[in-house]
Structures are given as C-alpha cells and as structure tokens.
Design an enzyme around this catalytic site. Structure first.
Site, mmCIF file in Angstrom:
data_model
loop_
_atom_site.group_PDB
_atom_site.id
_atom_site.type_symbol
_atom_site.label_atom_id
_atom_site.label_comp_id
_atom_site.label_asym_id
_atom_site.label_seq_id
_atom_site.Cartn_x
_atom_site.Cartn_y
_atom_site.Cartn_z
ATOM 1 N N GLU A 289 44.402 37.516 34.111
ATOM 2 C CA GLU A 289 44.538 38.705 34.947
ATOM 3 C C GLU A 289 45.797 39.428 34.467
ATOM 4 O O GLU A 289 46.917 38.983 34.717
ATOM 5 C CB GLU A 289 44.676 38.331 36.423
ATOM 6 C CG GLU A 289 43.377 37.928 37.072
ATOM 7 C CD GLU A 289 43.494 37.846 38.598
ATOM 8 O OE1 GLU A 289 44.631 37.916 39.124
ATOM 9 O OE2 GLU A 289 42.460 37.702 39.257
ATOM 10 N N ASP B 251 53.143 40.974 46.892
ATOM 11 C CA ASP B 251 53.707 40.062 45.906
ATOM 12 C C ASP B 251 55.011 39.459 46.403
ATOM 13 O O ASP B 251 55.835 40.134 47.028
ATOM 14 C CB ASP B 251 53.969 40.792 44.580
ATOM 15 C CG ASP B 251 52.697 41.094 43.823
ATOM 16 O OD1 ASP B 251 51.731 40.316 43.975
ATOM 17 O OD2 ASP B 251 52.653 42.094 43.089
#
Length: 290
Positions: free
Chosen positions: A65, A76
């Site tokens: 990815e 995140d």
C-alpha cells in the site's frame, strides 16, 4: 525521478501489465494469510524505495500500500504522521512523481501488487477525477484507495475506476453499521480493508484480531473480493490472528513505517533492515515465490 508523468510514458511502461488479483488463493488454499505493507512514497526516498520494492517481491509480500504522502491525517498515529512529514519535507513525492515511480518499478515485479493510496484533498481534489483515474491505471497500479473521499463523489469514483479498469480498495470499520459494512464490501473490487477498530493507526483492538471472525464471516455474504484486516497488526502473531479470523490478508502499517524510521535513524541500509522486518512478520508457512 521526473516530476510529471506523461500518458505516453505510462502506456509504454505498462503495455503488458493488467491488474491481477490480490492475495490469490491464500484462504482458499487453507494456508497462511496474505501480507500487505504500508509505506509513504518518499520515506524512504524514492531512489531507496526503488531498491526496497523488488525485495518485497522476492520475499513473497503480497501487496504494497503505497501512499502519496499528505500531512496531519486524523486517522494516522504519530509514526505514520512523522513518516508523511519526512516525505513531504524531502519533496519530489507528489502524485505525478509516485505514478512515475510505479511505472518504473511495476514491470520488474512478478508477485507483489501495488495499491495506491491518495488523499482526496491533497492529491485529487483539483484534478479531473476520470482523467486522473486513467493515469493511475496506466501507471501500472493494481488498485486504488482514496482517503477521505466525499460521499457525494463515491459513485463518480467507482464509475471512473470501472471505466479505467482499475480495481478499488474500499474500507469500513469492524463496528460500522451493518449497512455501511455491506456497502463497502459490495463495492470492493481490489480488496476490502477492514479497519479493526476506531482510533488511530498503530493501536490494536482490545479483544484481539481473532475476535473479528464473526465480522469477517458476515462480510463474505456481500463480496467475492479478498478481505484484509489492518490497525494494530505488527507481529507475526498478529498476522496469524488475522488469519484465524478468516481474513485473506493482514495489513501492517505503523510497524512497517517504524522499521524504516529506525533504519534511517541508525544509518543502516534501509532495504536490508526492512528485509529483516519482513521476515520477522511473515508467517513461517507462508509461501515465498522462488
């Protein structure tokens, strides 16, 4: 690395490439789950990444990815956010640079698939969606995950991807409403990214990944595409727990990015250090292509 990718260059570099299945036959064969690793393009720098990606192919990693870096993602954790900032501070890792990188490396890979992750606001908002989707497909990317896509544009995104022949990665949380999970599963043509729990990347679900078995089973009714589980997956034991839940693959993000960070801080060869990390998390029975 060139700063802009022309359609002619991409077409020439990928004439023999068509997107192939992600995680082929992993669960169907009763074997170990597949493995996807997340990295920000530009961390490590693209010339270093150019050596690292073929190594992933050699070691039997199923999917990279690869994110076009964008700042301050609310989903995140600190490790991934530091990585994105390093990549942005170095420059040279915008969408066009990343597509040129994929076009360069993709013809040399025999097993590894590349799923491009692009943030809507940072990379796509000011571009024509259909034209950009065609450019992403022409680069040789095997799939596309759009981060923070406005819901009103979902149908256009899916139509553009289908027209370009570009498989789509969709996402849902394990505790999303059943209708939300079913819709994400139905629209997944590359794979469904099942986020193990609410929160930021790098944190594991309190119940453990194996407890997702019922959710994975329920999603099977809505898709024939692979189901990959991420968030808090960082060790071989975690990967095996994802497999025990019946998922096709595990996605390792923060731990992979942290391995790059440690190698760079220690002045080590990043590719060599990352190979050690890959071997530490691949299930022992996982098949590695010759």
């Amino acid at each position: 690395m060139p700063s802009h990718t022309t359609a002619g260059t991409l077409a020439a570099s990928t004439a023999a490439h068509a997107p192939a299945p992600f995680f082929p036959g992993r669960r169907a064969a009763g074997g170990a789950p597949g493995l996807a690793l997340f990295l920000n393009a530009g961390d490590p720098p693209l010339p270093v990444l150019r050596d690292l990606v073929p190594m992933l192919d050699e070691e039997g990693v199923d999917c990279l990815e690869l994110a076009v870096p964008f700042p301050d993602s609310v989903t995140d954790g600190p490790v991934v956010r530091r990585s994105a900032r390093r990549a942005l501070d170095r420059g040279g890792a915008g969408l066009d640079d990343v597509l040129a990188f994929i076009a360069d490396v993709r013809p040399h890979l025999s097993h590894l698939r590349i799923a491009l992750l692009a943030d809507w606001s940072h990379s796509l908002k000011h571009r024509d969606l259909a034209a950009t989707t065609r450019e992403i497909a022409a680069s040789g990317a095997d799939g596309l995950l759009v981060h923070a896509l406005p819901p009103r544009l979902r149908a256009e995104h899916l139509e553009s991807a289908a027209a370009a022949g570009l498989p789509v990665v969709t996402t849902c949380y394990a505790k999303s409403e059943p209708e939300t999970r079913a819709l994400a599963a139905a629209h997944a043509s590359a794979y469904l990214y099942l986020v193990a729990h609410y929160g930021r990347s790098g944190t594991a679900p309190a119940e453990g990944h194996a407890a997702l078995a019922r959710t994975v089973t329920g999603l099977r009714a809505h898709t024939d595409s692979p189901i990959a589980v991420g968030f808090g997956v960082s060790t071989r034991q975690d990967v095996e727990a994802v497999g025990a839940a019946g998922a096709d693959a595990a996605i390792i993000g923060s731990a992979a990015v942290a391995a790059v960070e440690r190698a760079q801080e220690a002045g080590r060869d990043v590719t060599g250090a990352f190979r050690e990390f890959v071997r530490s998390v691949l299930p022992e029975e996982a098949h590695r292509p010759a």
